[in-house]
Design an enzyme around this catalytic site. Structure first.
Site, PDB file in Angstrom:
ATOM      1  N   ASP A 190       0.854  -1.191   0.000  1.00  0.00           N
ATOM      2  CA  ASP A 190       0.000   0.000   0.000  1.00  0.00           C
ATOM      3  C   ASP A 190       0.886   1.235   0.000  1.00  0.00           C
ATOM      4  O   ASP A 190       1.870   1.308   0.752  1.00  0.00           O
ATOM      5  CB  ASP A 190      -0.910   0.001   1.229  1.00  0.00           C
ATOM      6  N   ILE A 191       0.557   2.194  -0.866  1.00  0.00           N
ATOM      7  CA  ILE A 191       1.320   3.446  -0.898  1.00  0.00           C
ATOM      8  C   ILE A 191       0.929   4.289   0.308  1.00  0.00           C
ATOM      9  O   ILE A 191      -0.250   4.583   0.517  1.00  0.00           O
ATOM     10  CB  ILE A 191       1.066   4.227  -2.197  1.00  0.00           C
ATOM     11  N   GLU A 234      -4.681   2.180  -4.441  1.00  0.00           N
ATOM     12  CA  GLU A 234      -3.233   2.296  -4.310  1.00  0.00           C
ATOM     13  C   GLU A 234      -2.618   1.032  -3.722  1.00  0.00           C
ATOM     14  O   GLU A 234      -1.493   1.048  -3.229  1.00  0.00           O
ATOM     15  CB  GLU A 234      -2.868   3.510  -3.441  1.00  0.00           C
TER      16      GLU A 234
END
Length: 319
Positions: A190-191, A234
């Site tokens: 996950d960003i 994301e």
């Protein structure tokens, strides 16, 4: 297999003289390469090895009749079909006997046309040209099908596999590792602070960030059997078949460093740069375990990584 733009025609006739005459006739076509066989079993071997574009065969061969050979060829086509598209090879029968019942049996067995011997050179060339035009269209259809399939399994923004491709690949690798008794690892990515990134820099910059991160994750994989896909938003997911927990952590750490080294500015990010958090899980597939359990543990690891400061890798062991 025929080269692109080139058609390979298989001539099957027990008579060496007839084979030579037919080959010389068909060789007048500039886009045709002729190969020949003197018996049915040899023709089957050549068919499997070369996948000809068209077959011209005599109805009466020494080791089997043309109807039997046609049936066997059609059977091999069905066995070797690609996805939902069956490869069709036109078959032109040659016979010195005009027999309507024999002709009907030949067509039912898989033949497409019938010429009476002695064969007119003009008619033979015209028939072959017409059938090869259809074969050319079949090639175009298959190429378009492959392209559409590729598009349907790729994420439109990042050009890496999409969620649909992940689901299919994950199910396949689970079964493969189950049979082999091998470990299967998953990495969820996950960003960090991506919503804030979009709010500050805009969605266009957000899309560019997603592309860059996807490329970085993909380049961090060194084995062809490993797959990274866009999981949604994301989030990304990586499948590592045959990789134990220690190996999966090493891959995730390589991914973490790689995305960090993109040096994408992020005002609200860790030390002013874009970073990612990673949840890792590993399991030996079994009748008691499920793919969903593996994903659940990876998700727990990702949650722990984000809760404990982000920009890190956390492994969740199975209890």
């Amino acid at each position: 297999m025929s080269a692109p733009g080139k058609f390979q025609v298989l001539v099957v006739d027990s008579s060496p003289g007839n084979r030579q005459l037919l080959s010389e006739c068909l060789s007048q076509l500039s886009d045709v390469k002729v190969i020949s066989a003197g018996e049915g079993n040899q023709a089957l071997d050549l068919f499997a090895a070369t996948q000809p574009s068209l077959i011209v065969m005599d109805m009466n061969l020494q080791d089997m009749d043309g109807i039997t050979l046609a049936r066997r060829i059609r059977g091999r086509e069905r066995l070797g079909e690609e996805e939902t598209l069956t490869n069709w090879t036109p078959i032109v029968f040659l016979s010195s006997v005009m027999d309507e019942e024999l002709l009907a049996k030949g067509i039912i067995a898989g033949g497409d046309d019938f010429l009476h011997k002695p064969v007119s050179e003009v008619i033979l060339l015209a028939k072959v040209r017409a059938l090869l035009r259809i074969v050319g269209m079949q090639r175009d259809i298959h190429a378009a099908h492959r392209k559409l399939k590729e598009i349907s399994t790729l994420d439109g923004l990042t050009s890496i596999p999409n969620r649909r491709h992940f689901d299919d690949t994950f199910a396949t690798e689970w079964k493969r590792c189950l049979r082999a008794g091998a470990p299967l690892s998953v990495v969820l990515t996950d960003i960090d602070f991506f919503k804030q990134f979009n709010d500050i820099y805009g969605h266009q910059a957000g899309d560019a960030c997603l592309k860059a991160v996807a490329g970085s994750l993909n380049e961090s994989l060194f084995r062809v059997e490993d797959t990274v896909a866009r999981y949604g938003g994301e989030e990304f997911v990586t499948i590592l078949p045959g990789t134990d927990a220690r190996g999966a952590i090493a891959v995730a750490e390589r991914m973490r460093r790689s995305t960090r080294e993109l040096c994408i500015p992020h005002e609200k990010g860790i030390d002013g740069l874009v970073s990612c958090s990673f949840g890792v899980s590993c399991i030996h597939p079994s009748a008691e375990a499920t793919p969903q359990k593996l994903l659940h543990h990876a998700d727990q690891g990702l949650y722990s990584a984000k809760r404990s400061g982000r920009n890190r890798v956390v492994l969740t062991q199975h209890g």
